[in-house]
Design a protein around this motif. Structure first.
Motif, PDB file in Angstrom:
ATOM      1  N   THR A   1      71.326  -2.612  -9.929  1.00 41.81           N
ATOM      2  CA  THR A   1      71.549  -3.143  -8.581  1.00 41.81           C
ATOM      3  C   THR A   1      72.937  -2.778  -8.058  1.00 41.81           C
ATOM      4  O   THR A   1      73.267  -3.070  -6.921  1.00 41.81           O
ATOM      5  N   ASN A   2      73.758  -2.138  -8.898  1.00 43.83           N
ATOM      6  CA  ASN A   2      75.129  -1.809  -8.528  1.00 43.83           C
ATOM      7  C   ASN A   2      75.365  -0.294  -8.588  1.00 43.83           C
ATOM      8  O   ASN A   2      76.372   0.169  -9.088  1.00 43.83           O
ATOM      9  N   ILE A   3      74.402   0.459  -8.104  1.00 47.35           N
ATOM     10  CA  ILE A   3      74.530   1.917  -8.027  1.00 47.35           C
ATOM     11  C   ILE A   3      74.588   2.284  -6.552  1.00 47.35           C
ATOM     12  O   ILE A   3      73.734   1.870  -5.774  1.00 47.35           O
ATOM     13  N   GLY A   4      75.601   3.050  -6.185  1.00 45.44           N
ATOM     14  CA  GLY A   4      75.702   3.503  -4.799  1.00 45.44           C
ATOM     15  C   GLY A   4      74.674   4.591  -4.521  1.00 45.44           C
ATOM     16  O   GLY A   4      74.251   5.306  -5.424  1.00 45.44           O
ATOM     17  N   HIS A   5      74.284   4.702  -3.258  1.00 51.10           N
ATOM     18  CA  HIS A   5      73.285   5.709  -2.867  1.00 51.10           C
ATOM     19  C   HIS A   5      73.778   6.457  -1.639  1.00 51.10           C
ATOM     20  O   HIS A   5      74.224   5.846  -0.670  1.00 51.10           O
ATOM     21  N   LEU A   6      73.692   7.785  -1.712  1.00 52.38           N
ATOM     22  CA  LEU A   6      74.034   8.631  -0.575  1.00 52.38           C
ATOM     23  C   LEU A   6      72.958   9.683  -0.389  1.00 52.38           C
ATOM     24  O   LEU A   6      72.497  10.283  -1.361  1.00 52.38           O
ATOM     25  N   VAL A   7      72.580   9.911   0.856  1.00 55.64           N
ATOM     26  CA  VAL A   7      71.680  11.001   1.211  1.00 55.64           C
ATOM     27  C   VAL A   7      72.559  12.113   1.758  1.00 55.64           C
ATOM     28  O   VAL A   7      73.349  11.886   2.681  1.00 55.64           O
ATOM     29  N   VAL A   8      72.453  13.314   1.166  1.00 50.46           N
ATOM     30  CA  VAL A   8      73.354  14.400   1.533  1.00 50.46           C
ATOM     31  C   VAL A   8      72.592  15.672   1.909  1.00 50.46           C
ATOM     32  O   VAL A   8      71.477  15.894   1.447  1.00 50.46           O
ATOM     33  N   HIS A   9      73.218  16.481   2.738  1.00 47.30           N
ATOM     34  CA  HIS A   9      72.698  17.795   3.108  1.00 47.30           C
ATOM     35  C   HIS A   9      73.406  18.848   2.260  1.00 47.30           C
ATOM     36  O   HIS A   9      74.582  18.688   1.925  1.00 47.30           O
ATOM     37  N   ALA A  10      72.707  19.920   1.924  1.00 44.19           N
ATOM     38  CA  ALA A  10      73.324  21.003   1.167  1.00 44.19           C
ATOM     39  C   ALA A  10      74.528  21.533   1.933  1.00 44.19           C
ATOM     40  O   ALA A  10      74.472  21.744   3.137  1.00 44.19           O
TER      41      ALA A  10
ATOM     42  N   SER B   1      95.952   6.136 -19.698  1.00 36.40           N
ATOM     43  CA  SER B   1      96.359   6.899 -20.885  1.00 36.40           C
ATOM     44  C   SER B   1      95.224   7.809 -21.348  1.00 36.40           C
ATOM     45  O   SER B   1      94.941   7.924 -22.537  1.00 36.40           O
ATOM     46  N   ASN B   2      94.530   8.416 -20.401  1.00 40.15           N
ATOM     47  CA  ASN B   2      93.413   9.336 -20.629  1.00 40.15           C
ATOM     48  C   ASN B   2      92.203   8.696 -21.304  1.00 40.15           C
ATOM     49  O   ASN B   2      91.322   9.398 -21.779  1.00 40.15           O
ATOM     50  N   ALA B   3      92.141   7.378 -21.370  1.00 38.29           N
ATOM     51  CA  ALA B   3      90.958   6.673 -21.857  1.00 38.29           C
ATOM     52  C   ALA B   3      90.240   6.082 -20.651  1.00 38.29           C
ATOM     53  O   ALA B   3      90.855   5.761 -19.638  1.00 38.29           O
ATOM     54  N   VAL B   4      88.934   5.940 -20.750  1.00 36.65           N
ATOM     55  CA  VAL B   4      88.153   5.385 -19.646  1.00 36.65           C
ATOM     56  C   VAL B   4      88.393   3.886 -19.560  1.00 36.65           C
ATOM     57  O   VAL B   4      88.298   3.171 -20.553  1.00 36.65           O
ATOM     58  N   ARG B   5      88.721   3.414 -18.334  1.00 38.05           N
ATOM     59  CA  ARG B   5      88.883   1.971 -18.146  1.00 38.05           C
ATOM     60  C   ARG B   5      87.949   1.412 -17.093  1.00 38.05           C
ATOM     61  O   ARG B   5      87.860   0.206 -16.901  1.00 38.05           O
ATOM     62  N   GLY B   6      87.232   2.284 -16.349  1.00 33.74           N
ATOM     63  CA  GLY B   6      86.275   1.835 -15.348  1.00 33.74           C
ATOM     64  C   GLY B   6      85.256   2.917 -15.050  1.00 33.74           C
ATOM     65  O   GLY B   6      85.561   4.108 -15.156  1.00 33.74           O
ATOM     66  N   VAL B   7      84.026   2.496 -14.701  1.00 36.19           N
ATOM     67  CA  VAL B   7      82.941   3.431 -14.415  1.00 36.19           C
ATOM     68  C   VAL B   7      82.194   2.972 -13.174  1.00 36.19           C
ATOM     69  O   VAL B   7      81.785   1.812 -13.082  1.00 36.19           O
ATOM     70  N   TRP B   8      82.005   3.895 -12.210  1.00 33.86           N
ATOM     71  CA  TRP B   8      81.211   3.645 -11.009  1.00 33.86           C
ATOM     72  C   TRP B   8      80.117   4.699 -10.941  1.00 33.86           C
ATOM     73  O   TRP B   8      80.359   5.868 -11.273  1.00 33.86           O
ATOM     74  N   LEU B   9      78.930   4.321 -10.476  1.00 34.10           N
ATOM     75  CA  LEU B   9      77.804   5.249 -10.411  1.00 34.10           C
ATOM     76  C   LEU B   9      77.244   5.350  -8.999  1.00 34.10           C
ATOM     77  O   LEU B   9      77.135   4.339  -8.290  1.00 34.10           O
ATOM     78  N   TYR B  10      76.849   6.581  -8.644  1.00 31.82           N
ATOM     79  CA  TYR B  10      76.170   6.856  -7.375  1.00 31.82           C
ATOM     80  C   TYR B  10      74.994   7.758  -7.626  1.00 31.82           C
ATOM     81  O   TYR B  10      75.034   8.634  -8.503  1.00 31.82           O
ATOM     82  N   SER B  11      73.954   7.589  -6.827  1.00 30.96           N
ATOM     83  CA  SER B  11      72.823   8.491  -6.822  1.00 30.96           C
ATOM     84  C   SER B  11      72.880   9.296  -5.529  1.00 30.96           C
ATOM     85  O   SER B  11      72.941   8.720  -4.437  1.00 30.96           O
ATOM     86  N   LEU B  12      72.889  10.622  -5.651  1.00 27.55           N
ATOM     87  CA  LEU B  12      72.918  11.497  -4.490  1.00 27.55           C
ATOM     88  C   LEU B  12      71.541  12.108  -4.328  1.00 27.55           C
ATOM     89  O   LEU B  12      71.027  12.774  -5.240  1.00 27.55           O
ATOM     90  N   THR B  13      70.933  11.867  -3.177  1.00 28.59           N
ATOM     91  CA  THR B  13      69.608  12.433  -2.913  1.00 28.59           C
ATOM     92  C   THR B  13      69.691  13.404  -1.733  1.00 28.59           C
ATOM     93  O   THR B  13      70.560  13.292  -0.878  1.00 28.59           O
ATOM     94  N   ARG B  14      68.767  14.324  -1.719  1.00 24.69           N
ATOM     95  CA  ARG B  14      68.727  15.384  -0.726  1.00 24.69           C
ATOM     96  C   ARG B  14      68.174  14.851   0.599  1.00 24.69           C
ATOM     97  O   ARG B  14      67.154  14.167   0.630  1.00 24.69           O
ATOM     98  N   ALA B  15      68.852  15.207   1.673  1.00 29.17           N
ATOM     99  CA  ALA B  15      68.381  14.818   3.011  1.00 29.17           C
ATOM    100  C   ALA B  15      67.189  15.687   3.386  1.00 29.17           C
ATOM    101  O   ALA B  15      67.121  16.856   3.014  1.00 29.17           O
ATOM    102  N   GLY B  16      66.308  15.104   4.164  1.00 28.24           N
ATOM    103  CA  GLY B  16      65.228  15.900   4.725  1.00 28.24           C
ATOM    104  C   GLY B  16      63.962  15.660   4.080  1.00 28.24           C
ATOM    105  O   GLY B  16      62.922  16.013   4.179  1.00 28.24           O
TER     106      GLY B  16
END
Length: 140
Positions: free
Chosen positions: A57-66, A125-140
């Protein structure tokens, strides 16, 4: 009386806690802001993407054009320690970023494999401290 004052102080202090930082991704007139899947401020040691439980429920969504530009904006606190990003586990930058903004384009060939997963990692310090996720889908 002392118990009431102590209880009020606890409520007041907890309301001052900083919220987890948002990351915003946008393309064209569309944008989506999400909280991190994991944020390591309160965790001793670094977290890894595999140890971060996924919240669908916490994944961002974007519709994108090539060929369109995709922008990612992070908070100054995230930028200060460094951050990086990848699409489908392929890094988009060779070294950590220390700016609040990064933009890139997704080509037709990449979008043919849509949806794509855009992952943003906050570093310390080059270690991961946070993670965010997005789903990119094709427009059209």
């Amino acid at each position: 009386m002392a118990a009431a004052v102590a209880g009020l102080a606890a409520v007041t202090l907890s309301s001052c806690a900083k919220a987890d930082p948002l990351v915003t991704a946008f393309s064209g007139t569309r944008s989506d802001s999400v909280f991190p899947q994991c944020w390591g401020v309160a965790i001793s040691g670094a977290i890894t993407a595999s140890s971060c439980p996924l919240d669908p429920t916490n994944i961002g969504h974007l519709v994108v054009h090539a060929g369109s530009t995709i922008g990612v904006n992070v908070t100054p606190a995230v930028a200060a320690d460094g951050w990086t990003l990848e699409i489908n586990n392929k890094p988009l930058v060779p070294s950590p970023l220390h700016t609040t903004y990064y933009r890139f384009a997704v080509d037709e060939q990449s979008l043919s494999q849509a949806p794509l997963q855009l992952t943003v990692y906050a570093l310390r310090s080059n270690a991961v401290r946070g993670v965010w996720l997005y789903s990119l889908t094709r427009a059209g």
